[in-house]
Motif scaffolding. Structure first.
Motif, PDB file in Angstrom:
ATOM      1  N   PHE A   1     -65.318 -83.525  23.113  1.00 51.32           N
ATOM      2  CA  PHE A   1     -64.709 -82.221  22.866  1.00 51.32           C
ATOM      3  C   PHE A   1     -63.921 -82.204  21.556  1.00 51.32           C
ATOM      4  O   PHE A   1     -63.780 -81.138  20.938  1.00 51.32           O
ATOM      5  CB  PHE A   1     -63.817 -81.814  24.040  1.00 51.32           C
ATOM      6  CG  PHE A   1     -64.562 -81.115  25.131  1.00 51.32           C
ATOM      7  CD1 PHE A   1     -64.780 -79.749  25.081  1.00 51.32           C
ATOM      8  CD2 PHE A   1     -65.090 -81.833  26.208  1.00 51.32           C
ATOM      9  CE1 PHE A   1     -65.486 -79.104  26.080  1.00 51.32           C
ATOM     10  CE2 PHE A   1     -65.802 -81.196  27.207  1.00 51.32           C
ATOM     11  CZ  PHE A   1     -66.007 -79.827  27.143  1.00 51.32           C
TER      12      PHE A   1
ATOM     13  N   ASN B   1     -70.962 -75.199  28.269  1.00 48.60           N
ATOM     14  CA  ASN B   1     -69.565 -75.388  28.664  1.00 48.60           C
ATOM     15  C   ASN B   1     -68.981 -74.183  29.398  1.00 48.60           C
ATOM     16  O   ASN B   1     -68.055 -74.336  30.205  1.00 48.60           O
ATOM     17  CB  ASN B   1     -68.710 -75.723  27.434  1.00 48.60           C
ATOM     18  CG  ASN B   1     -68.901 -77.153  26.984  1.00 48.60           C
ATOM     19  OD1 ASN B   1     -68.945 -78.068  27.795  1.00 48.60           O
ATOM     20  ND2 ASN B   1     -69.044 -77.357  25.682  1.00 48.60           N
TER      21      ASN B   1
ATOM     22  N   VAL C   1     -73.441 -75.882  18.051  1.00 49.93           N
ATOM     23  CA  VAL C   1     -72.262 -75.299  18.694  1.00 49.93           C
ATOM     24  C   VAL C   1     -72.665 -74.200  19.671  1.00 49.93           C
ATOM     25  O   VAL C   1     -72.117 -74.099  20.772  1.00 49.93           O
ATOM     26  CB  VAL C   1     -71.287 -74.749  17.626  1.00 49.93           C
ATOM     27  CG1 VAL C   1     -70.211 -73.867  18.262  1.00 49.93           C
ATOM     28  CG2 VAL C   1     -70.624 -75.904  16.880  1.00 49.93           C
TER      29      VAL C   1
ATOM     30  N   GLY D   1     -77.365 -79.472  21.628  1.00 54.73           N
ATOM     31  CA  GLY D   1     -75.957 -79.238  21.935  1.00 54.73           C
ATOM     32  C   GLY D   1     -75.737 -79.050  23.422  1.00 54.73           C
ATOM     33  O   GLY D   1     -74.814 -79.622  24.006  1.00 54.73           O
TER      34      GLY D   1
ATOM     35  N   SER E   1     -73.897 -75.674  22.869  1.00 55.24           N
ATOM     36  CA  SER E   1     -72.781 -76.316  23.570  1.00 55.24           C
ATOM     37  C   SER E   1     -71.902 -75.296  24.278  1.00 55.24           C
ATOM     38  O   SER E   1     -71.446 -75.517  25.407  1.00 55.24           O
ATOM     39  CB  SER E   1     -71.932 -77.122  22.573  1.00 55.24           C
ATOM     40  OG  SER E   1     -72.707 -78.074  21.886  1.00 55.24           O
TER      41      SER E   1
ATOM     42  N   ASN F   1     -62.110 -74.222  28.399  1.00 63.17           N
ATOM     43  CA  ASN F   1     -62.289 -75.675  28.313  1.00 63.17           C
ATOM     44  C   ASN F   1     -61.021 -76.423  28.701  1.00 63.17           C
ATOM     45  O   ASN F   1     -61.085 -77.480  29.356  1.00 63.17           O
ATOM     46  CB  ASN F   1     -62.692 -76.077  26.885  1.00 63.17           C
ATOM     47  CG  ASN F   1     -64.096 -75.650  26.532  1.00 63.17           C
ATOM     48  OD1 ASN F   1     -64.893 -75.299  27.397  1.00 63.17           O
ATOM     49  ND2 ASN F   1     -64.411 -75.663  25.247  1.00 63.17           N
TER      50      ASN F   1
ATOM     51  N   TYR G   1     -66.467 -81.481  18.974  1.00 57.30           N
ATOM     52  CA  TYR G   1     -66.833 -80.081  19.206  1.00 57.30           C
ATOM     53  C   TYR G   1     -65.795 -79.138  18.609  1.00 57.30           C
ATOM     54  O   TYR G   1     -66.129 -78.196  17.863  1.00 57.30           O
ATOM     55  CB  TYR G   1     -66.949 -79.922  20.714  1.00 57.30           C
ATOM     56  CG  TYR G   1     -67.304 -78.571  21.258  1.00 57.30           C
ATOM     57  CD1 TYR G   1     -68.482 -77.931  20.920  1.00 57.30           C
ATOM     58  CD2 TYR G   1     -66.460 -77.955  22.191  1.00 57.30           C
ATOM     59  CE1 TYR G   1     -68.816 -76.709  21.479  1.00 57.30           C
ATOM     60  CE2 TYR G   1     -66.793 -76.741  22.760  1.00 57.30           C
ATOM     61  CZ  TYR G   1     -67.966 -76.120  22.395  1.00 57.30           C
ATOM     62  OH  TYR G   1     -68.302 -74.916  22.959  1.00 57.30           O
ATOM     63  N   ASN G   2     -64.513 -79.382  18.892  1.00 55.13           N
ATOM     64  CA  ASN G   2     -63.449 -78.559  18.328  1.00 55.13           C
ATOM     65  C   ASN G   2     -63.413 -78.661  16.814  1.00 55.13           C
ATOM     66  O   ASN G   2     -63.152 -77.677  16.117  1.00 55.13           O
ATOM     67  CB  ASN G   2     -62.090 -78.984  18.894  1.00 55.13           C
ATOM     68  CG  ASN G   2     -61.857 -78.448  20.296  1.00 55.13           C
ATOM     69  OD1 ASN G   2     -62.789 -78.018  20.969  1.00 55.13           O
ATOM     70  ND2 ASN G   2     -60.615 -78.482  20.744  1.00 55.13           N
TER      71      ASN G   2
ATOM     72  N   THR H   1     -76.423 -82.439  25.233  1.00 56.01           N
ATOM     73  CA  THR H   1     -75.378 -83.429  24.977  1.00 56.01           C
ATOM     74  C   THR H   1     -74.202 -83.243  25.925  1.00 56.01           C
ATOM     75  O   THR H   1     -73.731 -84.187  26.571  1.00 56.01           O
ATOM     76  CB  THR H   1     -74.892 -83.328  23.518  1.00 56.01           C
ATOM     77  OG1 THR H   1     -75.979 -83.635  22.636  1.00 56.01           O
ATOM     78  CG2 THR H   1     -73.739 -84.298  23.260  1.00 56.01           C
ATOM     79  N   PHE H   2     -73.738 -82.017  26.039  1.00 50.95           N
ATOM     80  CA  PHE H   2     -72.588 -81.774  26.904  1.00 50.95           C
ATOM     81  C   PHE H   2     -72.962 -81.809  28.374  1.00 50.95           C
ATOM     82  O   PHE H   2     -72.130 -82.153  29.218  1.00 50.95           O
ATOM     83  CB  PHE H   2     -71.903 -80.459  26.522  1.00 50.95           C
ATOM     84  CG  PHE H   2     -70.951 -80.626  25.377  1.00 50.95           C
ATOM     85  CD1 PHE H   2     -69.627 -80.975  25.604  1.00 50.95           C
ATOM     86  CD2 PHE H   2     -71.384 -80.496  24.067  1.00 50.95           C
ATOM     87  CE1 PHE H   2     -68.749 -81.176  24.553  1.00 50.95           C
ATOM     88  CE2 PHE H   2     -70.515 -80.684  23.004  1.00 50.95           C
ATOM     89  CZ  PHE H   2     -69.199 -81.032  23.253  1.00 50.95           C
TER      90      PHE H   2
END
Length: 241
Positions: free
Chosen positions: A116, A207, A200, A80, A203, A152, A119-120, A83-84
Motif C-alpha cells: 500500500f 481494493n 492504479v 494491478g 488496483s 483503505n 500504491y500511495n 497484485t492486490f
C-alpha cells in the motif's frame, strides 16, 4: 502549489482517519460504502477512458515487449488488480490462523503495508504527471483518492489493529508526499504515465470491491450506488463542459 496541497490532503487522511471511530463498525458504515462508490465511479468514468487513450500511446511503442502485448494497457490494469488480490489472500489466510485480537506477524504486516505504501506513492506521483492539467480535474482526483484512502485505512486497521495505528498509517501518510516529490523531480514519458494509470486503476477496483462484497461486511448497496451515480454525474458534467 495546487498539487502539493492535494498531496497534503491525501496524507492527512491516514493521519486523522483513526478519529472517525464511529465508521469502524458492522454493519458497514454507509459513509464508507458511499466513499467506495465514488472511487469506483472515478475509475470507470475517468480513468478507464484514459486507459483507452493510453492504449493508443502504448500501441505505438517501439519496445518489442509492448508491441507484442496487443492489449497491454488492460493487462497492466489486470496486473494491478491481481497484485492486490494476491496480497489480500496472503493477509486473510494469515489472519484466520490468529485470535481475533492478536496483531499479525511483523513480516506479514510489512508486506501488506509495503504494497500500500508503493500504491500511495504512485497515486501521489500521478498528482504531477497524471491527467490533472486543470484545477477542476485535480480536485476531482483528490476527492476520489482521499475517499479511497479512507476506505483503505479502515480496512488496514481491521487487519493490523494497533500495529497499523502505531506505524503503518504514518508510512502511508508520507507516501503521497514522497510520490509528489519524485514526480516533481523526474520527467517520464506519456507511455510510463499510461502504464502507471492502468496499474492504479485496476488496483482501486480490487481494493474497493474487496471491502464491499464480503457478506459479513453487510455493506450498504444504496449508499454505494448513490456515491457511484452521484460522482459519475459530476464527472460527466465536468467533462461535457
Amino acid at each position: 502549489m495546487s498539487s502539493l496541497v492535494a498531496a497534503f490532503v491525501l496524507a492527512s487522511v491516514h493521519v486523522f482517519a483513526g478519529r472517525l471511530r464511529q465508521l469502524n463498525r458492522l454493519p458497514r458504515s454507509r459513509w464508507l460504502s458511499m466513499a467506495g462508490g465514488v472511487s469506483v465511479a472515478y475509475v470507470f468514468v475517468h480513468l478507464l477512458p484514459e486507459l483507452a487513450r493510453g492504449q493508443e500511446v502504448l500501441g505505438g511503442s517501439d519496445w518489442w515487449l509492448l508491441s507484442y502485448l496487443e492489449h497491454h494497457v488492460w493487462l497492466l490494469a489486470l496486473l494491478g488488480l491481481a497484485t492486490f488480490y494476491g496480497v489480500e489472500r496472503v493477509i486473510k489466510v494469515h489472519r484466520r490462523r490468529l485470535p481475533a485480537d492478536q496483531e499479525p506477524h511483523a513480516g506479514v504486516f510489512w508486506l501488506h503495508i509495503g504494497a500500500f505504501a508503493i500504491y500511495n506513492g504512485l497515486i501521489g506521483y500521478l498528482l504531477i504527471h497524471g491527467e490533472n492539467s486543470s484545477l477542476t480535474t485535480l480536485m476531482l482526483y483528490c476527492v476520489a483518492m482521499s475517499l479511497h484512502f479512507l476506505v483503505n485505512d479502515f480496512a488496514l486497521q481491521s487487519d493490523h489493529k494497533g500495529l497499523f495505528r502505531r506505524r503503518g498509517r504514518w508510512l502511508l501518510a508520507a507516501m503521497p508526499l514522497a510520490g509528489w516529490t519524485l514526480g516533481l523531480a523526474s520527467e517520464v514519458s506519456e507511455l510510463a504515465v499510461s502504464a502507471l494509470t492502468a496499474f492504479v486503476g485496476g488496483s482501486i477496483i480490487l481494493n474497493v470491491l474487496k471491502e464491499e462484497l464480503p457478506e459479513e461486511r453487510d455493506s450498504r448497496f444504496s449508499a454505494f450506488l448513490l456515491g457511484s451515480v452521484g460522482y459519475s454525474v459530476l464527472l460527466l458534467s465536468v467533462q461535457g463542459s
